[in-house]
Design a protein around this motif. Sequence first.
Motif, short mmCIF file in Angstrom:
data_model
loop_
_atom_site.label_atom_id
_atom_site.label_comp_id
_atom_site.label_asym_id
_atom_site.label_seq_id
_atom_site.Cartn_x
_atom_site.Cartn_y
_atom_site.Cartn_z
N VAL A 190 6.19 -9.07 -0.86
CA VAL A 190 6.73 -7.72 -0.87
C VAL A 190 5.80 -6.81 -0.06
O VAL A 190 4.58 -6.84 -0.24
CB VAL A 190 6.85 -7.18 -2.31
CG1 VAL A 190 7.45 -5.78 -2.30
CG2 VAL A 190 7.68 -8.12 -3.18
N TYR A 198 3.74 -3.70 0.82
CA TYR A 198 3.17 -2.57 0.09
C TYR A 198 2.66 -1.48 1.02
O TYR A 198 2.43 -0.35 0.60
CB TYR A 198 2.03 -3.04 -0.84
CG TYR A 198 0.73 -3.39 -0.12
CD1 TYR A 198 -0.24 -2.43 0.13
CD2 TYR A 198 0.46 -4.71 0.27
CE1 TYR A 198 -1.43 -2.74 0.77
CE2 TYR A 198 -0.72 -5.04 0.91
CZ TYR A 198 -1.67 -4.06 1.16
OH TYR A 198 -2.84 -4.37 1.80
N HIS A 211 4.38 1.48 -10.34
CA HIS A 211 5.41 0.89 -11.19
C HIS A 211 5.20 1.22 -12.67
O HIS A 211 5.93 0.71 -13.54
CB HIS A 211 5.42 -0.63 -11.01
CG HIS A 211 5.79 -1.08 -9.62
ND1 HIS A 211 4.89 -1.06 -8.58
CD2 HIS A 211 6.95 -1.54 -9.11
CE1 HIS A 211 5.49 -1.50 -7.48
NE2 HIS A 211 6.73 -1.79 -7.77
N GLU A 267 9.51 -2.60 -7.02
CA GLU A 267 9.56 -4.04 -7.27
C GLU A 267 9.89 -4.33 -8.73
O GLU A 267 9.17 -3.96 -9.65
CB GLU A 267 8.21 -4.68 -6.90
CG GLU A 267 8.07 -6.14 -7.23
CD GLU A 267 9.30 -6.96 -6.85
OE1 GLU A 267 9.80 -7.70 -7.72
OE2 GLU A 267 9.76 -6.85 -5.69
#
Length: 318
Positions: A48, A50, A138, A145
């Motif tokens: 992923v 970032y 998060h 994500e």
Amino acid sequence: MDSTNSEVAHEIPPMIRIYKDGRVERLLGTETVPPSFDPKTNVESKDVVYSPENNLSVRLYLPKNTHQNQKLPILVYFHGGGFCIETAFSPTYHCYLNSLVSGANIIAVSVDYRRAPEHCLPAAYNDSWTALKWVASHFDQKGPEDWLNHHANFDRVFLYGDSAGANIAHRMAMKHGHEEKLDVVNVEGIILCHPYFCGHEIIAGETSGSRNREFAGKLWQIVCPSSSGVDDPWIDPTKDPNLGGLGCSRVQVIVSEKDFLRGRGWYYAEKLRGSGWSGDLEVIDFKGEDHVFHLFKPTCDKAVAMMKKVVSFINLEG
């Protein structure tokens, strides 16, 4: 070919060769593998982004049998390689993270960062901090994500690195504790495996003029040419007057008898104990083993024992 193109400006065998025309030849740590499901460990991984501006990704690892909304400790991993070789996507680190995530039942974030000499320090530190802030985004379960939104326990965050990655893990804990605290994250502990620390002062286990000291010092000059040298707190944290502000409550330092950096790990632990830092500190010393032996011999008895020690540290066992 123009002969000037083949002239070597710097060489750090067996890691890297830098030519006078600016070309960089990495002699190790260039192989990569894609994310996957590993049936042996039952761990799934994916990459992923970032940091879109620098085109940097993390590789996330999650046990396949994790229940919906089950919260797991977060391990943020920083790979080694002297700040100049290896990536988060190498087969060595991919295999190790699969095994660790399975053994500890955690969610892991393996950070890819820009490397020297194209991007000298503090680039790797800056990227690693950006990755930590991305993880922290998060906290309210509204980050980009889903794995972190659903499964990350921000009360139990660990930073782990080997060699240069251990240097980064320490640096991130210092930044968190003293400079720019991530309020929504509890960095419970850091794991420093064979940390790449150095210093001007000769300490126990070192000899003046040794090839190993010269190697560590020369590498530092290449990866951080703007520093004052090996007395810089970035490479010698014992010189940091703010060491007692380390931003975690537990530290595990792993050293090995034949590793030329062994003395630095012990010295760091000694100075941390005397700095005013009030956390719990454990030093584990493996006899007869060399630098990052667990990555090259992951199934040997002492590598298995080391894995158990790391898992126990994360899960507060023993």
